[in-house]
Design a protein around this motif. Structure first.
Motif, PDB file in Angstrom:
ATOM      1  N   LEU A 199       0.850  -1.178   0.000  1.00 57.91           N
ATOM      2  CA  LEU A 199       0.000   0.000   0.000  1.00 57.91           C
ATOM      3  C   LEU A 199       0.893   1.238   0.000  1.00 57.91           C
ATOM      4  CD1 LEU A 199      -2.779  -0.966   2.568  1.00 57.91           C
ATOM      5  CD2 LEU A 199      -3.097  -0.515   0.128  1.00 57.91           C
ATOM      6  N   VAL A 200       0.658   2.133  -0.950  1.00 60.37           N
ATOM      7  CA  VAL A 200       1.456   3.350  -1.086  1.00 60.37           C
ATOM      8  C   VAL A 200       0.614   4.541  -0.653  1.00 60.37           C
ATOM      9  CG1 VAL A 200       2.811   4.783  -2.655  1.00 60.37           C
ATOM     10  CG2 VAL A 200       2.678   2.308  -3.031  1.00 60.37           C
ATOM     11  N   SER A 201       1.155   5.350   0.237  1.00 58.41           N
ATOM     12  CA  SER A 201       0.494   6.582   0.647  1.00 58.41           C
ATOM     13  C   SER A 201       0.745   7.652  -0.413  1.00 58.41           C
ATOM     14  CB  SER A 201       1.057   7.042   1.998  1.00 58.41           C
ATOM     15  OG  SER A 201       0.558   8.311   2.344  1.00 58.41           O
ATOM     16  N   VAL A 202      -0.328   8.232  -0.938  1.00 53.56           N
ATOM     17  CA  VAL A 202      -0.195   9.211  -2.025  1.00 53.56           C
ATOM     18  C   VAL A 202      -1.004  10.469  -1.700  1.00 53.56           C
ATOM     19  CG1 VAL A 202       0.112   7.371  -3.732  1.00 53.56           C
ATOM     20  CG2 VAL A 202      -2.181   8.308  -3.334  1.00 53.56           C
ATOM     21  N   PRO A 203      -0.715  11.583  -2.386  1.00 59.20           N
ATOM     22  CA  PRO A 203      -1.494  12.811  -2.169  1.00 59.20           C
ATOM     23  C   PRO A 203      -2.955  12.618  -2.557  1.00 59.20           C
ATOM     24  CG  PRO A 203       0.569  13.284  -3.307  1.00 59.20           C
ATOM     25  CD  PRO A 203       0.416  11.793  -3.303  1.00 59.20           C
ATOM     26  N   ASP A 204      -3.832  13.462  -2.021  1.00 59.18           N
ATOM     27  CA  ASP A 204      -5.261  13.308  -2.280  1.00 59.18           C
ATOM     28  C   ASP A 204      -5.691  13.842  -3.644  1.00 59.18           C
ATOM     29  OD1 ASP A 204      -5.166  16.038  -1.905  1.00 59.18           O
ATOM     30  OD2 ASP A 204      -6.353  16.055  -0.065  1.00 59.18           O
TER      31      ASP A 204
ATOM     32  N   ASP B 215      -2.016  -6.743  -6.398  1.00 62.41           N
ATOM     33  CA  ASP B 215      -2.035  -6.620  -4.939  1.00 62.41           C
ATOM     34  C   ASP B 215      -1.185  -5.457  -4.452  1.00 62.41           C
ATOM     35  OD1 ASP B 215      -3.722  -8.848  -4.739  1.00 62.41           O
ATOM     36  OD2 ASP B 215      -2.028 -10.223  -4.752  1.00 62.41           O
ATOM     37  N   ARG B 216      -1.068  -4.447  -5.296  1.00 67.66           N
ATOM     38  CA  ARG B 216      -0.453  -3.175  -4.919  1.00 67.66           C
ATOM     39  C   ARG B 216      -1.482  -2.079  -5.142  1.00 67.66           C
ATOM     40  NH1 ARG B 216       5.797  -2.692  -6.394  1.00 67.66           N
ATOM     41  NH2 ARG B 216       6.509  -4.710  -5.621  1.00 67.66           N
ATOM     42  N   GLY B 217      -1.566  -1.182  -4.190  1.00 65.95           N
ATOM     43  CA  GLY B 217      -2.551  -0.134  -4.314  1.00 65.95           C
ATOM     44  C   GLY B 217      -2.119   1.129  -3.611  1.00 65.95           C
ATOM     45  N   TYR B 218      -3.010   2.105  -3.578  1.00 68.57           N
ATOM     46  CA  TYR B 218      -2.694   3.369  -2.922  1.00 68.57           C
ATOM     47  C   TYR B 218      -3.825   3.776  -1.991  1.00 68.57           C
ATOM     48  CZ  TYR B 218      -5.732   5.891  -6.289  1.00 68.57           C
ATOM     49  OH  TYR B 218      -6.793   6.340  -7.033  1.00 68.57           O
ATOM     50  N   VAL B 219      -3.479   4.646  -1.044  1.00 64.51           N
ATOM     51  CA  VAL B 219      -4.441   5.253  -0.130  1.00 64.51           C
ATOM     52  C   VAL B 219      -4.102   6.733  -0.040  1.00 64.51           C
ATOM     53  CG1 VAL B 219      -5.303   5.339   2.238  1.00 64.51           C
ATOM     54  CG2 VAL B 219      -4.720   3.131   1.215  1.00 64.51           C
TER      55      VAL B 219
ATOM     56  N   TRP C  46      -7.693   2.095   4.791  1.00 66.42           N
ATOM     57  CA  TRP C  46      -6.498   1.260   4.807  1.00 66.42           C
ATOM     58  C   TRP C  46      -6.869  -0.216   4.911  1.00 66.42           C
ATOM     59  CZ3 TRP C  46      -1.522   2.928   4.070  1.00 66.42           C
ATOM     60  CH2 TRP C  46      -1.325   4.307   4.083  1.00 66.42           C
ATOM     61  N   ILE C  47      -7.785  -0.567   5.805  1.00 65.45           N
ATOM     62  CA  ILE C  47      -8.216  -1.961   5.912  1.00 65.45           C
ATOM     63  C   ILE C  47      -9.015  -2.368   4.686  1.00 65.45           C
ATOM     64  CG2 ILE C  47      -9.695  -3.551   7.191  1.00 65.45           C
ATOM     65  CD1 ILE C  47      -8.841  -2.266   9.740  1.00 65.45           C
ATOM     66  N   HIS C  48      -9.854  -1.467   4.186  1.00 67.32           N
ATOM     67  CA  HIS C  48     -10.654  -1.729   2.993  1.00 67.32           C
ATOM     68  C   HIS C  48      -9.769  -2.174   1.830  1.00 67.32           C
ATOM     69  CE1 HIS C  48     -14.375  -0.709   0.532  1.00 67.32           C
ATOM     70  NE2 HIS C  48     -13.452  -0.870  -0.409  1.00 67.32           N
ATOM     71  N   GLU C  49      -8.701  -1.427   1.573  1.00 67.03           N
ATOM     72  CA  GLU C  49      -7.827  -1.768   0.448  1.00 67.03           C
ATOM     73  C   GLU C  49      -7.019  -3.038   0.733  1.00 67.03           C
ATOM     74  OE1 GLU C  49      -8.396  -0.426  -2.305  1.00 67.03           O
ATOM     75  OE2 GLU C  49      -9.700   1.101  -1.414  1.00 67.03           O
ATOM     76  N   TYR C  50      -6.632  -3.235   1.985  1.00 73.01           N
ATOM     77  CA  TYR C  50      -5.941  -4.478   2.343  1.00 73.01           C
ATOM     78  C   TYR C  50      -6.840  -5.682   2.068  1.00 73.01           C
ATOM     79  CZ  TYR C  50      -4.251  -8.314   5.204  1.00 73.01           C
ATOM     80  OH  TYR C  50      -3.860  -9.556   5.636  1.00 73.01           O
ATOM     81  N   ILE C  51      -8.111  -5.587   2.435  1.00 73.86           N
ATOM     82  CA  ILE C  51      -9.041  -6.698   2.189  1.00 73.86           C
ATOM     83  C   ILE C  51      -9.169  -6.966   0.696  1.00 73.86           C
ATOM     84  CG2 ILE C  51     -11.469  -7.395   2.356  1.00 73.86           C
ATOM     85  CD1 ILE C  51     -11.525  -5.921   5.081  1.00 73.86           C
TER      86      ILE C  51
ATOM     87  N   SER D 211     -14.298  -4.351   6.806  1.00 75.90           N
ATOM     88  CA  SER D 211     -13.566  -3.243   7.425  1.00 75.90           C
ATOM     89  C   SER D 211     -14.304  -2.747   8.661  1.00 75.90           C
ATOM     90  CB  SER D 211     -13.383  -2.102   6.424  1.00 75.90           C
ATOM     91  OG  SER D 211     -12.903  -0.942   7.061  1.00 75.90           O
ATOM     92  N   GLN D 212     -15.611  -2.588   8.542  1.00 74.62           N
ATOM     93  CA  GLN D 212     -16.407  -2.126   9.674  1.00 74.62           C
ATOM     94  C   GLN D 212     -16.375  -3.128  10.825  1.00 74.62           C
ATOM     95  OE1 GLN D 212     -20.192  -1.706   7.738  1.00 74.62           O
ATOM     96  NE2 GLN D 212     -19.742   0.335   6.942  1.00 74.62           N
ATOM     97  N   ARG D 213     -16.545  -4.405  10.507  1.00 73.41           N
ATOM     98  CA  ARG D 213     -16.579  -5.424  11.554  1.00 73.41           C
ATOM     99  C   ARG D 213     -15.213  -5.570  12.241  1.00 73.41           C
ATOM    100  NH1 ARG D 213     -20.920  -6.817  14.070  1.00 73.41           N
ATOM    101  NH2 ARG D 213     -19.890  -8.766  14.648  1.00 73.41           N
ATOM    102  N   PHE D 214     -14.158  -5.554  11.442  1.00 75.43           N
ATOM    103  CA  PHE D 214     -12.815  -5.661  12.029  1.00 75.43           C
ATOM    104  C   PHE D 214     -12.568  -4.504  12.993  1.00 75.43           C
ATOM    105  CE2 PHE D 214     -10.796  -8.143   8.225  1.00 75.43           C
ATOM    106  CZ  PHE D 214     -11.668  -9.187   8.473  1.00 75.43           C
TER     107      PHE D 214
END
Length: 353
Positions: free
Chosen positions: A169-174, A186-190, A204-209, A233-236
């Protein structure tokens, strides 16, 4: 606050950038193990065009020869001359730089059509049979150690199975178009800097799932990808983090009542919207409540998610219902009716606690 917490240090990366802002060339140097980069010449002098930025990358290839790559038309909000990094179109990089993209400890980290080049902070943890790495451009107000720690603490207790080797997961500007996005590799950004969204959800959990969804779905089950990432994500969060309560989850599930016209099995009723996120999450809450009640809490909808990952063929509506019935040990025809829109979703999620 946290049920479990683990922190690991990231490793340094190295690439030399020359980023031009309004005609001023700034050379930056970052260290990368195993790669010789830089030199006296920061690269060709370029000019800013229409507010866009040109990035010059100096590096040494595998033969030891000094090379320079120039990428023009870069969004200036996705670069930092002060902190030595830029996010560029992945296809704009020469093959030698794309080739080192075999791990986030290098100076080039690819995710989808994008590549983060330059100085980063990274952290990695083992989690549920895979490894999770968070990559943060230098200077960005995101602590990768805390992010992997949160995900490991909140999602780690659940076995999602699948054949995922690693998740990045890569942290990127909004300025990126979505709050978060996971690609097929299986690579993404938040884009959100905070881990918790402040309600009953975490991007973060949403994209991990999403990265742990190794199943394939038939046409009528396409909705399940986003719905399961949102609901789980909500339940976790509710089960692992004291800041999120059962009432918070119920409030989130009850929201977006305008989505009642969505028919989950009919993609044309929700395509281009987020309706399937919310209607699907409400359905999964009802399914989860049914499984928990029938098994006296021994099983949950996570068991269905795990079983779907073990399937070889695309999961159909019929197969999804069968998998739920495996854990409830009773017929559940209402699920198909709810997916196809023939009956409303029962208000059973009040029992899911």
């Amino acid at each position: 606050m946290l049920s479990r917490f683990q922190q690991l240090s990231g490793s340094a990366v190295s690439v030399v950038l020359a980023v031009l802002f309004a005609g001023v060339v700034v050379s930056v140097v970052v260290l990368e193990p195993g790669v010789i980069v830089g030199g006296d010449d920061p690269g060709p002098s370029v000019e800013s065009v229409s507010g866009e930025t040109t990035v010059t990358i100096s590096y040494t290839d595998a033969t030891g020869a000094a090379q320079t790559a120039t990428v023009s038309g870069v969004d200036p909000t996705r670069t930092s001359a002060a902190d030595d990094w830029a996010i560029v179109d992945r296809s704009s990089l020469p093959p030698a730089l794309r080739a080192v993209d075999d791990g986030p400890a290098h100076g080039v980290v690819g995710f989808g059509e994008w590549a983060l080049v330059g100085a980063t902070k990274t952290a990695t943890v083992p989690i549920d049979g895979t490894t999770l790495t968070v990559v943060v451009p230098a200077g960005r107000d995101v602590d990768p150690d805390r992010k992997v720690g949160f995900i490991e603490a909140f999602a780690g207790p659940y076995s999602l199975s699948g054949d995922t080797d690693s998740v990045v997961l890569v942290s990127v500007p909004d300025t990126f178009p979505n709050r978060g996005l996971m690609y097929a590799d299986d690579r993404g950004y938040v884009t959100t800097e905070s881990f918790w969204d402040g309600d009953a959800h975490s991007v973060w959990i949403h994209e991990y799932i999403h990265a742990r969804q190794d199943f394939r779905t038939a046409d009528g089950m396409t909705w399940f990808r986003e719905a399961s990432a949102r609901y789980l994500s909500q339940r976790f969060m509710q089960e692992q983090y004291e800041g999120v309560t059962t009432s918070d989850v119920h409030a989130a599930l009850a929201g977006r009542s305008e989505d009642t016209a969505v028919t989950l099995a009919n993609r044309t009723t929700w395509d281009g919207t987020n309706g399937h996120y919310y209607v699907g999450a409400r359905l999964l809450a009802a399914v989860d409540a049914e499984i928990r009640a029938a098994s006296e809490g021994d099983h949950t909808v996570v068991d269905v998610f795990w079983a779907m990952n073990a399937e070889d063929d695309p999961v159909t509506i019929e197969r999804f219902v069968e998998l739920v019935e495996r854990w409830t040990e009773r017929d559940q025809p209402w699920i198909r009716d709810a997916i196809e829109g023939d009956r409303p979703i029962p208000e059973r999620h009040e029992r899911s606690n």
